[in-house]
Design a protein around this motif. Structure first.
Motif, PDB file in Angstrom:
ATOM      1  N   UNK A   1      83.971 -16.619  69.422  1.00  0.00           N
ATOM      2  CA  UNK A   1      85.358 -17.070  69.246  1.00  0.00           C
ATOM      3  C   UNK A   1      86.215 -16.685  70.445  1.00  0.00           C
ATOM      4  N   UNK A   2      85.986 -15.482  70.980  1.00  0.00           N
ATOM      5  CA  UNK A   2      86.749 -15.032  72.139  1.00  0.00           C
ATOM      6  C   UNK A   2      86.408 -15.865  73.380  1.00  0.00           C
ATOM      7  N   UNK A   3      85.126 -16.134  73.595  1.00  0.00           N
ATOM      8  CA  UNK A   3      84.708 -16.948  74.747  1.00  0.00           C
ATOM      9  C   UNK A   3      85.304 -18.354  74.644  1.00  0.00           C
ATOM     10  N   UNK A   4      85.288 -18.939  73.455  1.00  0.00           N
ATOM     11  CA  UNK A   4      85.880 -20.266  73.260  1.00  0.00           C
ATOM     12  C   UNK A   4      87.393 -20.230  73.474  1.00  0.00           C
ATOM     13  N   UNK A   5      88.031 -19.146  73.035  1.00  0.00           N
ATOM     14  CA  UNK A   5      89.471 -18.978  73.230  1.00  0.00           C
ATOM     15  C   UNK A   5      89.805 -18.960  74.723  1.00  0.00           C
ATOM     16  N   UNK A   6      89.075 -18.156  75.485  1.00  0.00           N
ATOM     17  CA  UNK A   6      89.320 -18.046  76.927  1.00  0.00           C
ATOM     18  C   UNK A   6      89.129 -19.401  77.605  1.00  0.00           C
ATOM     19  N   UNK A   7      88.094 -20.117  77.228  1.00  0.00           N
ATOM     20  CA  UNK A   7      87.854 -21.433  77.816  1.00  0.00           C
ATOM     21  C   UNK A   7      88.980 -22.408  77.452  1.00  0.00           C
ATOM     22  N   UNK A   8      89.407 -22.384  76.200  1.00  0.00           N
ATOM     23  CA  UNK A   8      90.426 -23.326  75.735  1.00  0.00           C
ATOM     24  C   UNK A   8      91.788 -23.084  76.374  1.00  0.00           C
ATOM     25  N   UNK A   9      92.178 -21.821  76.544  1.00  0.00           N
ATOM     26  CA  UNK A   9      93.521 -21.568  77.087  1.00  0.00           C
ATOM     27  C   UNK A   9      93.608 -21.883  78.573  1.00  0.00           C
ATOM     28  N   UNK A  10      92.480 -22.067  79.214  1.00  0.00           N
ATOM     29  CA  UNK A  10      92.474 -22.369  80.642  1.00  0.00           C
ATOM     30  C   UNK A  10      92.300 -23.855  80.922  1.00  0.00           C
ATOM     31  N   UNK A  11      92.596 -24.677  79.936  1.00  0.00           N
ATOM     32  CA  UNK A  11      92.502 -26.115  80.123  1.00  0.00           C
ATOM     33  C   UNK A  11      93.758 -26.788  79.589  1.00  0.00           C
ATOM     34  N   UNK A  12      94.036 -27.960  80.107  1.00  0.00           N
ATOM     35  CA  UNK A  12      95.180 -28.728  79.618  1.00  0.00           C
ATOM     36  C   UNK A  12      94.782 -29.578  78.414  1.00  0.00           C
ATOM     37  N   UNK A  13      93.471 -29.742  78.171  1.00  0.00           N
ATOM     38  CA  UNK A  13      93.016 -30.502  77.003  1.00  0.00           C
ATOM     39  C   UNK A  13      93.427 -29.790  75.727  1.00  0.00           C
ATOM     40  N   UNK A  14      93.596 -30.554  74.670  1.00  0.00           N
ATOM     41  CA  UNK A  14      93.997 -30.008  73.387  1.00  0.00           C
ATOM     42  C   UNK A  14      92.741 -29.576  72.631  1.00  0.00           C
ATOM     43  N   UNK A  15      92.516 -28.276  72.496  1.00  0.00           N
ATOM     44  CA  UNK A  15      91.297 -27.731  71.903  1.00  0.00           C
ATOM     45  C   UNK A  15      91.666 -26.753  70.792  1.00  0.00           C
ATOM     46  N   UNK A  16      90.909 -26.804  69.690  1.00  0.00           N
ATOM     47  CA  UNK A  16      91.145 -25.875  68.580  1.00  0.00           C
ATOM     48  C   UNK A  16      90.719 -24.467  68.959  1.00  0.00           C
ATOM     49  N   UNK A  17      91.540 -23.507  68.562  1.00  0.00           N
ATOM     50  CA  UNK A  17      91.237 -22.086  68.760  1.00  0.00           C
ATOM     51  C   UNK A  17      91.560 -21.338  67.475  1.00  0.00           C
ATOM     52  N   UNK A  18      90.945 -20.194  67.322  1.00  0.00           N
ATOM     53  CA  UNK A  18      91.223 -19.348  66.165  1.00  0.00           C
ATOM     54  C   UNK A  18      91.881 -18.069  66.666  1.00  0.00           C
ATOM     55  N   UNK A  19      93.057 -17.800  66.130  1.00  0.00           N
ATOM     56  CA  UNK A  19      93.834 -16.640  66.559  1.00  0.00           C
ATOM     57  C   UNK A  19      94.317 -15.862  65.337  1.00  0.00           C
ATOM     58  N   UNK A  20      94.732 -14.641  65.572  1.00  0.00           N
ATOM     59  CA  UNK A  20      95.378 -13.829  64.554  1.00  0.00           C
ATOM     60  C   UNK A  20      96.841 -13.680  64.937  1.00  0.00           C
ATOM     61  N   UNK A  21      97.716 -13.979  63.990  1.00  0.00           N
ATOM     62  CA  UNK A  21      99.151 -13.944  64.256  1.00  0.00           C
ATOM     63  C   UNK A  21      99.803 -12.935  63.326  1.00  0.00           C
ATOM     64  N   UNK A  22     100.560 -12.026  63.937  1.00  0.00           N
ATOM     65  CA  UNK A  22     101.352 -11.074  63.166  1.00  0.00           C
ATOM     66  C   UNK A  22     102.784 -11.588  63.109  1.00  0.00           C
TER      67      UNK A  22
END
Length: 177
Positions: free
Chosen positions: A25-46
């Motif tokens: 999940x972390x590797x996918x997150x890092x890849x997704x935030x470094x692109x302009x494409x719209x990609x699903x990510x899983x995050x924790x929000x406080x």
């Protein structure tokens, strides 16, 4: 003694599986935030108003928008700030920013029921062959598919098409070919 060994084995297996899942999940997150494409990510929000922490499936673009609102930044500044992020943990106080995440929130039971309904393991096999997803293209179903597949470690792209329809594709499947 045998029961103790079995309990230890189960606990240790869950720990290893959890760490492996989190690293994907972390590797996918890092890849997704470094692109302009719209990609699903899983995050924790406080939510700083209530101190509640929830897991959300969102898109990298929605996260950028929430950061932009929370910190009063431009879109480009929010993009740059997000690219520096190394964690999937975020804190928000602004109600408008929090509303972005709450609009597509699903409980673990809702997600598990959905995965049973669609037979997630067979779907993953099919996606790895075709890269595409043929599904009920409502907003709710789009996010449920994105959430479920992202939890399974598949990087899923998202686009909004004409007439309000949504489209999903397997980003990680294309990279593995």
């Amino acid at each position: 003694m045998k029961n103790l060994f079995i309990l230890f084995f189960i606990a240790f297996s869950n720990l290893i599986f959890s760490q492996d899942t989190n690293s994907v999940l972390h590797a996918n997150f890092i890849q997704a935030i470094n692109t302009a494409s719209n990609i699903f990510i899983i995050i924790n929000v406080k939510d700083l108003n209530t101190n509640d922490v929830k897991e959300f499936c969102t898109t990298n673009d929605e996260l950028r928008e929430a950061i932009k609102i929370e910190k009063s930044l431009t879109y480009d500044e929010a993009f740059e700030l997000l690219q520096k992020s190394k964690s999937r943990e975020f804190e928000f106080k602004n109600e408008k920013a929090l509303k972005i995440f709450n609009a597509n929130y699903f409980t673990k039971n809702e997600l598990l029921n959905f995965e049973k309904e669609i037979n997630i393991n067979n779907l993953i096999k099919e996606i790895n062959k075709t890269w595409n997803l043929d599904y009920d293209k409502t907003q709710e179903k789009t996010y449920l598919f994105g959430y479920s597949l992202s939890k399974k470690g598949i990087l899923i792209g998202f686009s909004q098409m004409c007439y309000g329809f949504n489209g999903l594709w397997c980003v990680s499947c294309q990279e593995n070919k």
